[in-house]
Design a protein around this motif. Structure first.
Motif, short mmCIF file in Angstrom:
data_model
loop_
_atom_site.label_atom_id
_atom_site.label_comp_id
_atom_site.label_asym_id
_atom_site.label_seq_id
_atom_site.Cartn_x
_atom_site.Cartn_y
_atom_site.Cartn_z
N ASN B 31 64.97 36.07 39.45
CA ASN B 31 64.88 34.62 39.60
C ASN B 31 66.28 34.07 39.76
OD1 ASN B 31 64.46 31.86 39.26
ND2 ASN B 31 64.02 31.99 37.08
N GLN B 33 68.06 30.09 39.98
CA GLN B 33 67.87 28.65 40.02
C GLN B 33 69.22 27.96 40.20
OE1 GLN B 33 64.65 28.62 36.43
NE2 GLN B 33 64.99 26.61 37.33
N PHE B 35 70.98 24.19 39.48
CA PHE B 35 70.83 22.97 38.72
C PHE B 35 71.99 22.03 39.02
CE2 PHE B 35 67.52 24.33 35.76
CZ PHE B 35 67.69 25.70 35.69
N ASN B 45 66.63 20.29 38.00
CA ASN B 45 66.30 21.43 38.86
C ASN B 45 66.50 21.06 40.32
OD1 ASN B 45 65.15 22.04 36.31
ND2 ASN B 45 63.83 23.55 37.30
N PHE B 47 66.75 23.95 42.96
CA PHE B 47 66.01 24.98 43.67
C PHE B 47 65.67 26.15 42.75
CE2 PHE B 47 66.32 23.32 47.88
CZ PHE B 47 67.54 22.69 47.97
N TYR B 48 64.47 26.68 42.96
CA TYR B 48 64.07 27.99 42.43
C TYR B 48 64.07 28.89 43.64
CZ TYR B 48 61.11 31.75 40.70
OH TYR B 48 60.61 32.98 40.36
N PHE B 86 75.26 24.22 38.55
CA PHE B 86 75.14 25.53 37.93
C PHE B 86 74.17 26.41 38.71
CE2 PHE B 86 77.55 25.22 34.10
CZ PHE B 86 77.45 23.90 33.67
N GLU B 90 67.95 35.16 36.36
CA GLU B 90 67.11 35.83 35.37
C GLU B 90 67.15 37.31 35.70
OE1 GLU B 90 62.41 36.52 34.90
OE2 GLU B 90 63.02 34.47 35.32
N ALA B 94 62.06 42.00 29.11
CA ALA B 94 61.00 41.31 28.40
C ALA B 94 61.29 39.82 28.27
CB ALA B 94 60.81 41.92 27.01
N THR B 95 62.54 39.47 28.22
CA THR B 95 62.92 38.07 28.07
C THR B 95 63.40 37.53 29.40
OG1 THR B 95 63.56 38.35 25.79
CG2 THR B 95 64.47 36.46 26.93
N ASN B 96 62.81 36.45 29.83
CA ASN B 96 63.21 35.87 31.11
C ASN B 96 64.32 34.85 30.93
OD1 ASN B 96 61.22 37.36 32.49
ND2 ASN B 96 59.69 35.91 31.80
N LYS B 97 65.30 35.19 30.09
CA LYS B 97 66.38 34.24 29.83
C LYS B 97 67.23 34.06 31.08
CE LYS B 97 69.52 37.79 28.07
NZ LYS B 97 70.23 38.30 26.88
N LEU B 98 67.80 32.87 31.19
CA LEU B 98 68.70 32.59 32.30
C LEU B 98 70.14 32.87 31.87
CD1 LEU B 98 67.26 29.25 33.75
CD2 LEU B 98 67.12 31.52 34.75
N PHE B 100 73.83 31.89 33.00
CA PHE B 100 74.45 30.83 33.79
C PHE B 100 75.84 31.22 34.26
CE2 PHE B 100 71.81 27.00 33.49
CZ PHE B 100 70.87 27.40 32.55
#
Lengths: 114, 110
Positions: B31, B33, B35, B45, B47-48, B86, B90, B94-98, B100
């Motif tokens: 992923n 993104q 910001f 937000n 864009f994804y 920014f 991702e 298991a964790t979809n943390k971003l 930056f």
């Protein structure tokens, strides 16, 4: 609500006191994240909740930090015995946790520890 | 872990000018993104965009996942475009943390 909400927007506390920060995610979002933004460290991940699974606490900086998520919705981040280095903006985000896992952020809580 | 680098670190434009912001990342990602953090600190937000090209008004973004970079284009800039941009990725697991990047501080002058 329409977006992620957080409270309080600002919190000033004295060193050594405990604080609680609240996050209300977007309705229907199953994943919830806490991040912290500070001058020296930029934006960094703290903790992640997904449904009923055990949270990922790998980003918490010390055992003074804890978080819970009740009923799969609202989350509370607690900082015990606050220190000056805890001063930062604490941001909460939520997502649907699907293939398109776009995260949406709340306005943040600005914490100042005197 | 994945490293995210953004360039330039800061940028000053005259209103009406165009700009390109770049985001490089060190590994494959699930992923990405973009910001915009406004002067009040809110992350908005834009864009994804894990791959391909998207456009939204004066803004567009392109991610070339195989070459590990993404570009954000701002055309006909306005003073309201000022703020920090920014890029966040991702990395999976298991964790979809971003994770930056350090951001690009944009100032658009009238």
């Amino acid at each position: 609500g329409a977006g992620v909400s957080q409270s309080p927007s600002n919190k000033v506390t004295e060193k050594g006191k405990d604080v609680e920060l609240r996050c209300d995610p977007i309705s229907g979002h199953t994943a919830l994240y806490w991040y912290r933004q500070s001058l020296g460290q930029g934006l960094e991940f703290l903790i992640y909740f997904q449904g009923n699974s055990a949270p990922d606490k790998s980003g918490l900086p010390s055992d003074r930090f804890s978080a819970e998520r009740t009923g799969g919705s609202v989350s509370t981040l607690t900082i015990q015995r606050t220190q000056q280095e805890d001063s930062a903006v604490y941001l909460c985000a939520s997502s649907r946790q699907t293939d398109q896992n776009e995260q949406f952020f709340g306005p943040g809580t600005r914490l100042t520890v005197l | 872990g994945i490293q995210v680098e953004q360039s330039p670190p800061d940028l000053i434009l005259q209103e009406g000018a165009n700009s390109t912001l770049r985001c490089n990342f060190s590994d494959s990602v699930n992923n990405l993104q973009w910001f915009h953090q406004n002067p009040w600190g809110q992350l908005i937000n834009l864009f994804y965009i894990p791959s391909g090209t998207k456009q939204n008004g004066r803004l567009s973004a392109t991610t070339v996942a195989t070459e590990r970079y993404s570009l954000l284009y701002i055309s006909s800039s306005q003073t309201t475009d000022s703020g920090v941009y920014f890029c966040a990725v991702e990395g999976g697991g298991a964790t979809n943390k971003l994770i930056f990047g350090t951001g690009t501080l944009l100032a658009v002058q009238p």
